[in-house]
Scaffold this motif. Structure first.
Motif, PDB file in Angstrom:
ATOM      1  N   ASP A  25     -82.596  48.467 -51.935  1.00 39.75           N
ATOM      2  CA  ASP A  25     -83.310  49.739 -52.058  1.00 39.75           C
ATOM      3  C   ASP A  25     -83.917  49.854 -53.447  1.00 39.75           C
ATOM      4  O   ASP A  25     -83.319  49.400 -54.421  1.00 39.75           O
TER       5      ASP A  25
ATOM      6  N   ASN B  10     -77.534  47.716 -49.518  1.00 43.72           N
ATOM      7  CA  ASN B  10     -76.934  48.284 -48.322  1.00 43.72           C
ATOM      8  C   ASN B  10     -76.652  47.188 -47.319  1.00 43.72           C
ATOM      9  O   ASN B  10     -77.279  46.129 -47.339  1.00 43.72           O
TER      10      ASN B  10
ATOM     11  N   ARG C 125     -73.405  51.500 -48.606  1.00 40.18           N
ATOM     12  CA  ARG C 125     -74.590  51.632 -49.444  1.00 40.18           C
ATOM     13  C   ARG C 125     -74.131  51.919 -50.865  1.00 40.18           C
ATOM     14  O   ARG C 125     -73.276  52.771 -51.089  1.00 40.18           O
TER      15      ARG C 125
ATOM     16  N   SER D 134     -75.894  52.505 -54.763  1.00 37.78           N
ATOM     17  CA  SER D 134     -77.087  52.622 -55.594  1.00 37.78           C
ATOM     18  C   SER D 134     -76.733  53.398 -56.849  1.00 37.78           C
ATOM     19  O   SER D 134     -75.583  53.788 -57.042  1.00 37.78           O
TER      20      SER D 134
END
Length: 169
Positions: free
Chosen positions: A11, A31, A51, A53
């Motif tokens: 991402d 992810n 996921r 981030s």
């Protein structure tokens, strides 16, 4: 379809920075999604998503059945756990831990209709990651919410048209 499916990706986030900085903040994340079709020799799906981030971690699980006790009622159970870190100056830094459990059922009505209903239970915990031990009003809040939702959907597309319009993630 194959019994196992693994999808993964990267991402890129592009967010506005705080007003004082007048810039943008770029970040990245990873992810992965693993699904198993067919449960104990019966139709159904079980899956997990992870996921990671900038400042956010999410883990989700799902179990889905196309029928309930032989009736054409599709049922799904979702469990989600997330942690969001918001970094700022002093009291503007906080962490939000959220746990959500959702049970949903969908029932076909006629050729093109569907009734859906769901119950969701959510637990939130917001706190300061570095609290001042002398502060009697340190940020540390917990609460629960529950929701009961319903909807009625009419879809007149044919199955082939519907599949063609849904992009593969």
């Amino acid at each position: 379809r194959p019994p196992w499916r693994l999808r993964y990706g990267v991402d890129v986030t592009d967010e506005e920075a705080p007003v004082a900085e007048r810039s943008r903040v770029f970040g990245g994340g990873l992810n992965a999604n693993l699904e198993r079709f067919g449960l104990f020799g019966r139709p159904g799906t079980v899956g997990a998503l992870l996921r990671y981030s900038n400042g956010q971690r999410v883990a989700r699980g799902v179990v889905a059945w196309p029928s309930l006790f032989g009736r054409p009622i599709a049922s799904r159970l979702f469990v989600s756990r997330s942690r969001d870190l918001v970094e700022g100056e002093g009291i503007l830094s906080f962490i939000t831990d959220k746990t959500v459990v959702t049970a949903e059922q969908r029932l076909r009505v006629g050729a093109h209709g569907q009734i859906a209903y769901a119950y969701q239970l959510e637990r939130n915990h917001v706190f300061n990651p570095k609290p001042d031990p002398r502060d009697p009003f340190a940020l540390d809040e917990q609460w629960r919410q529950s929701r009961l939702t319903s909807s009625f959907v009419i879809d007149t597309r044919t199955f082939a048209e519907a599949e063609a319009r849904i992009p593969e993630p």
